[in-house]
Design a protein around this motif. Structure first.
Motif, mmCIF file in Angstrom:
data_model
loop_
_atom_site.group_PDB
_atom_site.id
_atom_site.type_symbol
_atom_site.label_atom_id
_atom_site.label_comp_id
_atom_site.label_asym_id
_atom_site.label_seq_id
_atom_site.Cartn_x
_atom_site.Cartn_y
_atom_site.Cartn_z
ATOM 1 N N ASN A 123 168.559 -3.400 7.127
ATOM 2 C CA ASN A 123 169.311 -4.333 6.289
ATOM 3 C C ASN A 123 168.936 -5.779 6.588
ATOM 4 N N ASP A 124 168.436 -6.033 7.791
ATOM 5 C CA ASP A 124 168.049 -7.398 8.162
ATOM 6 C C ASP A 124 166.944 -7.920 7.246
ATOM 7 N N TYR A 125 166.026 -7.064 6.919
ATOM 8 C CA TYR A 125 164.926 -7.452 6.035
ATOM 9 C C TYR A 125 165.463 -7.840 4.662
ATOM 10 N N LEU A 126 166.308 -7.002 4.088
ATOM 11 C CA LEU A 126 166.880 -7.293 2.779
ATOM 12 C C LEU A 126 167.742 -8.545 2.819
ATOM 13 N N SER A 127 168.480 -8.705 3.887
ATOM 14 C CA SER A 127 169.324 -9.890 4.027
ATOM 15 C C SER A 127 168.481 -11.159 4.058
ATOM 16 N N ALA A 128 167.406 -11.130 4.808
ATOM 17 C CA ALA A 128 166.514 -12.293 4.889
ATOM 18 C C ALA A 128 165.846 -12.559 3.543
ATOM 19 N N LEU A 129 165.449 -11.515 2.869
ATOM 20 C CA LEU A 129 164.819 -11.668 1.563
ATOM 21 C C LEU A 129 165.795 -12.256 0.547
ATOM 22 N N ARG A 130 167.011 -11.759 0.539
ATOM 23 C CA ARG A 130 168.023 -12.299 -0.376
ATOM 24 C C ARG A 130 168.298 -13.769 -0.084
ATOM 25 N N ALA A 131 168.387 -14.122 1.197
ATOM 26 C CA ALA A 131 168.617 -15.525 1.566
ATOM 27 C C ALA A 131 167.471 -16.407 1.091
ATOM 28 N N ALA A 132 166.258 -15.928 1.235
ATOM 29 C CA ALA A 132 165.092 -16.704 0.781
ATOM 30 C C ALA A 132 165.132 -16.896 -0.731
ATOM 31 N N ILE A 133 165.478 -15.853 -1.457
ATOM 32 C CA ILE A 133 165.546 -15.948 -2.920
ATOM 33 C C ILE A 133 166.652 -16.911 -3.335
ATOM 34 N N ARG A 134 167.822 -16.822 -2.676
ATOM 35 C CA ARG A 134 168.921 -17.753 -3.001
ATOM 36 C C ARG A 134 168.516 -19.194 -2.721
ATOM 37 N N CYS A 135 167.822 -19.406 -1.637
ATOM 38 C CA CYS A 135 167.403 -20.763 -1.269
ATOM 39 C C CYS A 135 166.411 -21.316 -2.284
ATOM 40 N N ILE A 136 165.504 -20.485 -2.752
ATOM 41 C CA ILE A 136 164.532 -20.924 -3.756
ATOM 42 C C ILE A 136 165.213 -21.178 -5.087
ATOM 43 N N LYS A 137 166.123 -20.290 -5.465
ATOM 44 C CA LYS A 137 166.787 -20.374 -6.762
ATOM 45 C C LYS A 137 167.725 -21.579 -6.855
ATOM 46 N N ASN A 138 168.520 -21.822 -5.814
ATOM 47 C CA ASN A 138 169.477 -22.928 -5.832
ATOM 48 C C ASN A 138 169.651 -23.443 -4.398
ATOM 49 N N PRO A 139 168.748 -24.317 -3.945
ATOM 50 C CA PRO A 139 168.789 -24.767 -2.555
ATOM 51 C C PRO A 139 170.092 -25.482 -2.174
ATOM 52 N N ASN A 140 170.664 -26.250 -3.090
ATOM 53 C CA ASN A 140 171.907 -26.955 -2.748
ATOM 54 C C ASN A 140 173.050 -25.975 -2.492
ATOM 55 N N LEU A 141 173.140 -24.943 -3.301
ATOM 56 C CA LEU A 141 174.168 -23.925 -3.090
ATOM 57 C C LEU A 141 173.920 -23.192 -1.777
ATOM 58 N N HIS A 142 172.668 -22.895 -1.494
ATOM 59 C CA HIS A 142 172.324 -22.238 -0.225
ATOM 60 C C HIS A 142 172.764 -23.095 0.958
ATOM 61 N N HIS A 143 172.437 -24.383 0.920
ATOM 62 C CA HIS A 143 172.807 -25.267 2.027
ATOM 63 C C HIS A 143 174.329 -25.392 2.147
ATOM 64 N N THR A 144 175.027 -25.402 1.017
ATOM 65 C CA THR A 144 176.491 -25.451 1.041
ATOM 66 C C THR A 144 177.053 -24.222 1.745
ATOM 67 N N LYS A 145 176.511 -23.062 1.440
ATOM 68 C CA LYS A 145 176.962 -21.824 2.081
ATOM 69 C C LYS A 145 176.646 -21.834 3.574
ATOM 70 N N VAL A 146 175.473 -22.341 3.931
ATOM 71 C CA VAL A 146 175.110 -22.423 5.349
ATOM 72 C C VAL A 146 176.102 -23.320 6.089
ATOM 73 N N LEU A 147 176.433 -24.472 5.503
ATOM 74 C CA LEU A 147 177.402 -25.371 6.132
ATOM 75 C C LEU A 147 178.768 -24.710 6.263
ATOM 76 N N HIS A 148 179.220 -24.074 5.187
ATOM 77 C CA HIS A 148 180.526 -23.400 5.214
ATOM 78 C C HIS A 148 180.565 -22.329 6.315
ATOM 79 N N ASN A 149 179.534 -21.504 6.372
ATOM 80 C CA ASN A 149 179.485 -20.460 7.397
ATOM 81 C C ASN A 149 179.406 -21.050 8.803
ATOM 82 N N ALA A 150 178.655 -22.121 8.974
ATOM 83 C CA ALA A 150 178.526 -22.751 10.289
ATOM 84 C C ALA A 150 179.853 -23.341 10.756
ATOM 85 N N ILE A 151 180.573 -23.962 9.851
ATOM 86 C CA ILE A 151 181.849 -24.589 10.191
ATOM 87 C C ILE A 151 182.919 -23.538 10.452
ATOM 88 N N ASN A 152 182.889 -22.443 9.711
ATOM 89 C CA ASN A 152 183.936 -21.427 9.820
ATOM 90 C C ASN A 152 183.610 -20.304 10.792
#
Length: 100
Positions: free
Chosen positions: A10-39
């Motif tokens: 599942n780690d492979y799929l998780s990393a692949l999905r994260a890469a696709i999300r980052c390419i598709k909408n980097p600002n949303l990806h960074h927002t999610k990273v910040l939210h997860n880091a803070i929480n």
């Protein structure tokens, strides 16, 4: 595509999905990273630092606005609540840079 779905980890799929999300909408990806880091218990300072420092001169203002919309709390309020000392001062100073 079937190869991706049948991959044994599942780690492979998780990393692949994260890469696709980052390419598709980097600002949303960074927002999610910040939210997860803070929480995360103990706050993920590496993720916070990475996103804020690397995006401060590019699109941190947009990311900050998206963070507010998605979480109903401003990024600076969330950071002020979850960080301490010089680290807190440093991050808030970078966010303050957005207003100049």
């Amino acid at each position: 595509m079937q190869d991706l779905l049948n991959h044994p980890t599942n780690d492979y799929l998780s990393a692949l999905r994260a890469a696709i999300r980052c390419i598709k909408n980097p600002n949303l990806h960074h927002t999610k990273v910040l939210h997860n880091a803070i929480n995360t218990v103990g706050t993920d300072e590496d993720a916070l630092t990475c996103v804020i420092v690397t995006r401060v001169k590019k699109d941190l203002k947009t990311i900050s606005e998206l963070y507010l919309k998605r979480n109903n709390v401003s990024l600076d309020q969330a950071l002020a609540k979850e960080t301490l000392g010089d680290y807190k001062t440093f991050l808030l100073a970078l966010l303050g840079h957005l207003e100049t």
